[in-house]
Design an enzyme around this catalytic site. Sequence first.
Site, short mmCIF file in Angstrom:
data_model
loop_
_atom_site.label_atom_id
_atom_site.label_comp_id
_atom_site.label_asym_id
_atom_site.label_seq_id
_atom_site.Cartn_x
_atom_site.Cartn_y
_atom_site.Cartn_z
N LYS A 1 -0.52 4.22 -5.12
CA LYS A 1 0.72 4.92 -5.40
C LYS A 1 0.59 5.65 -6.74
CE LYS A 1 3.41 3.59 -1.94
NZ LYS A 1 4.05 4.56 -1.02
N ASP B 1 -1.34 8.18 -2.36
CA ASP B 1 0.01 8.52 -1.91
C ASP B 1 0.84 8.96 -3.10
OD1 ASP B 1 2.42 8.79 -0.67
OD2 ASP B 1 2.67 6.68 -0.15
N GLU C 1 -1.81 11.88 0.51
CA GLU C 1 -0.56 11.75 1.25
C GLU C 1 0.63 12.33 0.48
OE1 GLU C 1 2.19 8.16 3.17
OE2 GLU C 1 0.11 7.77 2.62
N ASP D 1 4.06 12.50 5.13
CA ASP D 1 4.86 11.28 5.29
C ASP D 1 6.34 11.61 5.25
OD1 ASP D 1 6.14 8.83 5.22
OD2 ASP D 1 5.15 8.11 3.43
N LYS E 1 6.79 6.26 10.41
CA LYS E 1 7.47 5.04 9.98
C LYS E 1 8.70 4.84 10.86
CE LYS E 1 5.95 5.28 5.16
NZ LYS E 1 6.36 5.47 3.74
#
Length: 372
Positions: free
Chosen positions: A163, A191, A218, A243, A267
């Site tokens: 992250k 990400d 991402e 995403d 998701k």
Amino acid sequence: MKIQQLEIFTIDLPLIEPFIVSYDTYPSMPSIIVKLTTECGLVGWGESVPDDHVTGETIESTYAVLKHKFAPLLIGQNPMNFEAIHDLLDKAVKNVPAAKAAIDIACFDVAGKKLGVPVYQLIGGRYHEKFPVTHVLSIGEPEKMAADAEERVKQGYRSFKMKVGRDVTSDVKRIQAVRKRVGDDIAIRVDVNQGWKNSGATLQALDALKSAQLDWLEQPVVANDIDAMVEIKSKTTVPVMIDEGLCNMRDMREIIAKRAADKVNIKLMKCGGIYPAMKLAAMAEMAGMECQIGSMLESSVGSAAGFHVAFSKKVITSVELTGPLKFSQDIGNLKGSYHIPFIELGTGAGLGVDIDEAILAELTQYSDVVKA
């Protein structure tokens, strides 16, 4: 089989350590659990983890929608009529995908239990036997992230999702520190959670990371800037994953038409549950794009639902469902299916998750019942 009662629980899942992403820090993870009971006494469990930055929903709004809109509509409905259930929900309230996911997951769970089969048997059967587990590194100082990664490699992990998204300069240092510490044989996926905002900053970061050997990048830019994703994809050899920019079939159509990504992160909380996720996976397969099933850090309930989708589809080649590993307390027992560096899903009926209702009661902040 008809739905007789729905119970709605707002809970707070305690994290072992804070979860830090570009736009927020979570000391614990709020969630909504749905318990669906049929007239024949079967129980299905669902979960909603809304995110105001991603799904446009809050815990409070989701709870209200479930209690006042969806639950009354569902009493007397057959939970196995998935298409009809989603049509009913869509006509009642536009969008609110995380709220719909809770209902969808509970319906699939109870349908599987009724038929005595795992959920994946209802959506194509089992394709994958096991999936590698990717450890998610929260944003921290470069050396802290590197040390965490090194420790996880010793535990058996072979891939990381980093992250980042604070600023390009510090993020590049974070990624380089982790790569230096773990060596070249470990997969690193980055990400950004929209944190680099635009294509210019992203291309600057990628230029500085040429030697970092990233598996993929991402969502570096804001969710609705599909054209920026197109530009980045055209100017880098690093595979690009979308995403937050993918929530529904309309988004997927644009992504496919513009060739805006190499991979898509599906998701359940963004798209509305298992049934819509299968539709998105089919669209991606048609377009030749690989899929990942990701999460919003759900408990065993939402995580298991994601795994059932992933295990049933050839086009889904990676998963990022680590919620049960990050909680010090969980309402379900999915954690026992993680055998680092893999997860091996069981063969129990429905979601295959046993719920500890004593822990559910302990973690519940408030609840309601809607019944016939």
